[in-house]
Design an enzyme around this catalytic site. Structure first.
Site, PDB file in Angstrom:
ATOM      1  CE  LYS A 106      56.172  32.380  42.534  1.00 21.43           C
ATOM      2  NZ  LYS A 106      54.875  31.724  43.295  1.00 21.43           N
ATOM      3  CG  ASP A 150      51.244  35.639  43.829  1.00 24.08           C
ATOM      4  OD1 ASP A 150      50.392  36.014  42.889  1.00 24.08           O
ATOM      5  OD2 ASP A 150      51.454  34.526  44.327  1.00 24.08           O
ATOM      6  CE  LYS A 153      49.123  35.311  46.831  1.00 25.12           C
ATOM      7  NZ  LYS A 153      48.892  33.945  46.961  1.00 25.12           N
ATOM      8  CG  ASP A 155      55.610  34.793  44.887  1.00 29.23           C
ATOM      9  OD1 ASP A 155      56.057  33.723  45.497  1.00 29.23           O
ATOM     10  OD2 ASP A 155      54.500  34.729  44.247  1.00 29.23           O
ATOM     11  CG  ASP A 203      47.258  33.085  43.980  1.00 34.00           C
ATOM     12  OD1 ASP A 203      48.232  33.808  43.892  1.00 34.00           O
ATOM     13  OD2 ASP A 203      46.799  32.949  45.450  1.00 34.00           O
ATOM     14  CD  GLU A 251      52.246  33.409  41.172  1.00 34.01           C
ATOM     15  OE1 GLU A 251      51.076  33.121  41.499  1.00 34.01           O
ATOM     16  OE2 GLU A 251      53.007  33.797  41.927  1.00 34.01           O
ATOM     17  NE  ARG A 275      51.023  25.616  40.490  1.00 36.99           N
ATOM     18  CZ  ARG A 275      50.280  24.906  41.358  1.00 36.99           C
ATOM     19  NH1 ARG A 275      49.472  23.818  40.750  1.00 36.99           N
ATOM     20  NH2 ARG A 275      50.178  25.261  42.732  1.00 36.99           N
TER      21      ARG A 275
HETATM   22  N1  BES Z   1      53.136  32.718  45.958  1.00 37.49           N
HETATM   23  C1  BES Z   1      52.288  31.912  46.437  1.00 37.49           C
HETATM   24  C2  BES Z   1      52.736  30.798  47.457  1.00 37.49           C
HETATM   25  C3  BES Z   1      53.238  31.449  48.789  1.00 37.49           C
HETATM   26  C4  BES Z   1      52.204  31.301  49.691  1.00 37.49           C
HETATM   27  C5  BES Z   1      54.415  31.918  49.027  1.00 37.49           C
HETATM   28  C6  BES Z   1      52.618  31.880  51.066  1.00 37.49           C
HETATM   29  C7  BES Z   1      54.618  32.600  50.279  1.00 37.49           C
HETATM   30  C8  BES Z   1      54.051  32.483  51.319  1.00 37.49           C
HETATM   31  C9  BES Z   1      51.913  31.298  45.100  1.00 37.49           C
HETATM   32  O1  BES Z   1      51.744  31.940  43.944  1.00 37.49           O
HETATM   33  C10 BES Z   1      50.479  30.903  45.467  1.00 37.49           C
HETATM   34  O2  BES Z   1      49.652  31.674  45.188  1.00 37.49           O
HETATM   35  N2  BES Z   1      49.983  29.407  45.594  1.00 37.49           N
HETATM   36  C11 BES Z   1      48.788  29.152  45.722  1.00 37.49           C
HETATM   37  C12 BES Z   1      48.472  27.956  44.865  1.00 37.49           C
HETATM   38  C13 BES Z   1      46.957  27.671  44.790  1.00 37.49           C
HETATM   39  C14 BES Z   1      46.406  28.664  43.875  1.00 37.49           C
HETATM   40  C15 BES Z   1      46.980  26.336  43.652  1.00 37.49           C
HETATM   41  C16 BES Z   1      48.693  28.677  47.238  1.00 37.49           C
HETATM   42  O3  BES Z   1      49.608  28.405  47.595  1.00 37.49           O
HETATM   43  O4  BES Z   1      47.573  29.033  47.750  1.00 37.49           O
HETATM   44 ZN    ZN Z   2      53.334  33.243  44.021  1.00 31.70          ZN
HETATM   45 ZN    ZN Z   3      49.972  32.981  43.535  1.00 35.33          ZN
END
Ligand code: BES
Ligand code: ZN
Ligand code: ZN
Length: 488
Positions: free
Chosen positions: A257, A262, A269, A280, A339, A341, A343
């Protein structure tokens, strides 16, 4: 910079001796004699317990490094990095001799120990402050002092190989630190792809970068959707290392990834610590590092590295929740949360791999979910795979390198919440077990590949540690992948 010697000599001003309690017991007299210290006093001052350090002057500076009973090699290495880091300004000017004791001479652990000590010693000289105007430290791998290992000459040949490997891994890990630590205004998708190209040119592997127009032509619409709010174009990088070989080599594809920043997009966020999200692309950085390391170590594997890269921005052009987009593999995706993104871009990456590479094994690394951090904290990556052999091998490599993985389930239940009324699938599942529903989402794009593993590395690639006052990169994945690929 690192050499081998038979004994400590007048060249050395600092002697570092790693010791287990058993080594200490067996060598107490010899140690006390060689440094002219009192045996009882030495015994009362130093027990060789885990992480115990005892320093004294006896013509030279002597640092006794306590290892505790049955230390793991990666623990010894990590301790060495901490020790060297805490004294790095002094050590940078020193001539250091590591004296390796009896316990290291068993079962071939000597060479692993040398590799681990040497590479971690070099890592201690990584400079986080490269962008400071007044960088007084100016430390880097070249400034790591002069290091020798004091061992029997009969071990020289293998020890040289171990040192060579240590240098390569430390250099690669330092590059990965930079990729992850550098902010998105310095390292964007285009710069990132250029860095991969430079490495490929230098170390003799193929790197092809697909730019926006080609990404459009290929129909990687999920990558384009994530990129839609950005003024920086996406890149899709395909690396390939293929050594000349008579035998048929295993074909492995690594996918990372590569989200350079992000914000969450329109599903924005919270701004608290949002700056962490420069990390990220740590999965992609590990993949880039693995390709370079494999090429430099000339491992017998036909290896691919795939990196879809973009930032995830907010703007009037950004993709909105509810958008339905057709993926590279043909499935339509309803974007419920912008968010989620990672996947999306990985789905196009997996689609590309399934269609164009057809590897024996696929491993993806992604800072994918906060949910994985909830489950496993900062101690291990979440591993999702249905392939027992792959699970076991990755687990073993994790235990050996200290870059641990812990298996989480890919059960059907976790996929149920991804059902969309309007499209083939939606990108947001139930509010619980988010790491597992994310993995189920990815699984849909693997064309039922029989040896696919997804590693959710959100908790392990960018952490609080003693090497900085703010979170910083760990290069998690490089050693794990190299060990896995060495043992294919
Ligand atoms: N990049 C984040 C996940 C992340 C969180 C990486 C903390 C490193 C540290 C990812 O893109 C994300 O935002 N995931 C969301 C998914 C949700 C919207 C289903 C999450 O984990 O809250
Ligand atoms: Zn992310
Ligand atoms: Zn995200």
């Amino acid at each position: 910079m690192i050499d081998l010697q038979e004994r400590v000599n007048s060249d050395h001003d600092t002697v570092i001796i790693p010791l287990t309690p058993k080594d200490l017991e067996m060598n107490l007299r010899a140690l006390a004699n060689s440094f002219s210290v009192n045996e009882d006093f030495l015994q009362s001052e130093f027990k060789a317990e885990k992480k115990e350090i005892h320093s004294f002057f006896a013509k030279k500076k002597v640092i006794l490094m306590g290892l505790g009973e049955n230390p793991k090699i990666h623990e010894i290495g990590k301790f060495c990095r901490s020790l060297a880091f805490s004294q790095r300004n002094k050590l940078a000017k020193s001539k250091i001799a590591f004296v390796l004791n009896d316990s290291f001479f068993e079962e071939n652990v000597l060479f692993d120990a040398i590799e681990s000590l040497a590479s971690n010693f070099l890592l201690a000289f990584y400079e986080l402050g490269k962008l400071k105007t007044e960088n007084t430290d100016k430390l880097n791998i070249e400034f790591a002092g002069k290091l020798s290992f004091v061992i029997d000459t009969k071990f020289y040949k293998n020890a040289e190989k171990a040192i060579e490997k240590a240098k390569i891994l430390a250099e690669v890990q330092q590059k990965v630190f930079d990729l992850v630590n550098l902010p998105a205004n310095v390292l964007d998708s285009v710069v990132f792809s250029e860095k991969m190209q430079e490495s490929g040119m230098k170390y003799g592997y193929e790197v092809r970068v697909f730019h926006k127009e080609e990404i459009e032509k290929m129909g990687m619409n999920l990558l384009l959707a994530v990129n839609q709010g950005s003024h920086i174009p996406p890149t899709f990088t395909v690396m390939e290392y293929k050594p000349k070989s008579e035998k048929k080599l295993p074909k492995v594809a690594l996918l990372g990834k590569g989200v350079t920043f992000d914000t969450g997009g329109v599903s924005i966020k919270d701004s608290n610590n949002m700056y962490f999200m420069k990390c990220d692309m740590a999965g992609a950085a590990a993949v880039a590092g693995a390709l370079e390391a494999v090429a430099r170590l000339k491992l017998p594997v036909h290896l691919f590295g795939i990196v879809p890269s973009t930032d995830n921005m907010v703007s009037s052009k950004a993709v909105v929740p509810s958008a339905i987009v057709k993926s590279y593999s043909g499935l339509s995706v309803e974007i419920i949360d912008t968010d989620a993104e990672g996947r999306l871009i990985l789905a196009d990456g997996l689609g590309y791999i399934a269609k164009n590479i057809e590897p024996d094994v696929i491993i993806d690394l992604a800072t994918l979910t906060g949910s994985c951090i909830m489950a496993l904290g900062y101690a291990a990556a979440g591993m999702f795979t249905e392939n027992e052999e792959l699970a076991q091998k990755l687990y073993n490599s994790g235990q050996k390198t200290g870059e641990k993985v812990w298996r989480l389930p890919l059960w059907e239940e976790y996929g149920a919440s991804l059902k969309s009324d309007m499209a083939d699938i939606k990108n947001l599942g139930a509010p619980v077990a988010g790491a597992a529903s994310a993995a189920k989402f990815l699984e849909k794009f693997t064309q039922k590949h029989s040896a696919w593993a997804h590693l959710d590395v959100a908790g392990v690639t960018f952490t609080d540690n003693e090497f900085g006052s703010q979170r910083n990169a760990t290069a998690y994945g490089v050693r794990l992948l190299i060990d896995y690929l060495e043992n294919l």
